[in-house]
Write an enzyme that holds these catalytic residues in place. Structure first.
Site, PDB file in Angstrom:
ATOM      1  N   GLY A  28       0.938  -1.289  -0.288  1.00 48.68           N
ATOM      2  CA  GLY A  28      -0.069   0.210   0.295  1.00 48.68           C
ATOM      3  C   GLY A  28       1.247   1.377   0.231  1.00 48.68           C
ATOM      4  O   GLY A  28       1.987   1.049  -0.826  1.00 48.68           O
ATOM      5  N   CYS A  29       0.615   2.712   0.735  1.00 48.75           N
ATOM      6  CA  CYS A  29       1.113   3.694   0.724  1.00 48.75           C
ATOM      7  C   CYS A  29       2.433   2.859   1.381  1.00 48.75           C
ATOM      8  O   CYS A  29       2.843   2.798   2.192  1.00 48.75           O
ATOM      9  CB  CYS A  29       0.367   4.674   1.065  1.00 48.75           C
ATOM     10  SG  CYS A  29       1.194   6.277   2.014  1.00 48.75           S
ATOM     11  N   PHE A  30       3.214   3.344   0.727  1.00 48.63           N
ATOM     12  CA  PHE A  30       4.688   3.574   1.206  1.00 48.63           C
ATOM     13  C   PHE A  30       5.083   4.592   2.477  1.00 48.63           C
ATOM     14  O   PHE A  30       5.711   3.928   2.967  1.00 48.63           O
ATOM     15  CB  PHE A  30       5.339   3.801  -0.270  1.00 48.63           C
ATOM     16  CG  PHE A  30       6.009   4.917  -0.495  1.00 48.63           C
ATOM     17  CD1 PHE A  30       5.509   6.434  -0.791  1.00 48.63           C
ATOM     18  CD2 PHE A  30       6.521   4.958  -2.125  1.00 48.63           C
ATOM     19  CE1 PHE A  30       5.372   7.469  -0.823  1.00 48.63           C
ATOM     20  CE2 PHE A  30       7.015   6.099  -2.899  1.00 48.63           C
ATOM     21  CZ  PHE A  30       5.941   7.329  -2.484  1.00 48.63           C
ATOM     22  N   TRP A  31       4.377   5.181   2.829  1.00 50.02           N
ATOM     23  CA  TRP A  31       4.412   6.550   3.661  1.00 50.02           C
ATOM     24  C   TRP A  31       4.114   5.352   5.155  1.00 50.02           C
ATOM     25  O   TRP A  31       4.758   5.473   5.945  1.00 50.02           O
ATOM     26  CB  TRP A  31       3.467   7.328   4.665  1.00 50.02           C
ATOM     27  CG  TRP A  31       3.855   8.406   2.803  1.00 50.02           C
ATOM     28  CD1 TRP A  31       5.316   8.540   2.146  1.00 50.02           C
ATOM     29  CD2 TRP A  31       2.745   9.296   2.636  1.00 50.02           C
ATOM     30  NE1 TRP A  31       4.665   9.292   1.835  1.00 50.02           N
ATOM     31  CE2 TRP A  31       3.542   9.961   2.163  1.00 50.02           C
ATOM     32  CE3 TRP A  31       1.236   9.837   2.852  1.00 50.02           C
ATOM     33  CZ2 TRP A  31       3.008  11.497   1.216  1.00 50.02           C
ATOM     34  CZ3 TRP A  31       0.609  10.427   2.571  1.00 50.02           C
ATOM     35  CH2 TRP A  31       1.427  11.797   1.499  1.00 50.02           C
ATOM     36  N   CYS A  32       3.121   4.487   4.804  1.00 51.48           N
ATOM     37  CA  CYS A  32       2.951   3.167   6.589  1.00 51.48           C
ATOM     38  C   CYS A  32       4.065   2.506   6.361  1.00 51.48           C
ATOM     39  O   CYS A  32       4.525   2.027   7.487  1.00 51.48           O
ATOM     40  CB  CYS A  32       1.683   2.705   5.933  1.00 51.48           C
ATOM     41  SG  CYS A  32      -0.042   3.685   5.841  1.00 51.48           S
TER      42      CYS A  32
END
Length: 175
Positions: free
Chosen positions: A9-13
């Site tokens: 998913g989102c690479f920030w997570c």
């Protein structure tokens, strides 16, 4: 040191989770798995480049095994949703393991099959397991995004709960 490239998913997570894992030397947000050379965030978000948002994890196998890294990977996202994590939808948010060698491939496939057989999730795991080809680091403002922007709504409502879940489940593996 060993590297594996993971999309959940989102690479920030993903980066926020792996930065906190003991034995991980670095977790760099970036792009992998697409056709466009030197992709940029806006292009990847369009879903037309074929890239996934990923984190390239460099870890010390004397401190943490690949099996443990992959357990964290599979237990901190939903590997049963095709091209989606929560409200983030598109192939750029797919669940994927980009393995760097045949041993990594075998371990990833074994763990995926074991988890699927265990019936932990009501649906089958759709995580791709594919050969690593190239990694492009994301733009600087994406690196350590959660640490720099933790008060933003997306970070509060999406990233922070994932990090808290990780801390609870893997408390014994925190840095």
């Amino acid at each position: 040191m060993e590297k594996i490239t993971l999309g959940s998913g989102c690479f920030w997570c993903t980066q926020a989770v792996f930065q906190r894992l003991r034995g991980v030397e670095s977790a760099v947000s970036g792009y992998s798995g697409g056709k466009t050379k030197e992709p940029f965030y806006r292009e990847v978000c369009s879903g037309t480049t074929g890239h996934a948002e990923v984190v390239q994890v460099t870890f010390n196998p004397e401190v943490i095994s690949l099996t443990e890294v992959l357990q964290v990977f599979w237990k901190t996202h939903d590997p049963t949703t095709l091209n989606r994590q929560g409200n983030d939808v598109g192939t750029q948010y797919r669940s994927v393991v980009f393995y760097h060698n045949e041993d990594q491939k075998a371990i990833a496939e074994d763990i995926k099959n074991e988890l699927d057989a265990a019936g932990i999730w009501p649906d089958s795991i759709v995580t791709e397991i594919t050969a690593f080809e190239k990694f492009w680091p994301a733009e600087d403002y994406h690196q350590e995004y959660f640490e720099s922007n933790g008060s933003q709504p997306y970070c509060q409502f999406v990233v922070a709960p994932k990090v808290e879940k990780f801390k609870k489940i893997f408390a014994d593996r925190l840095k």
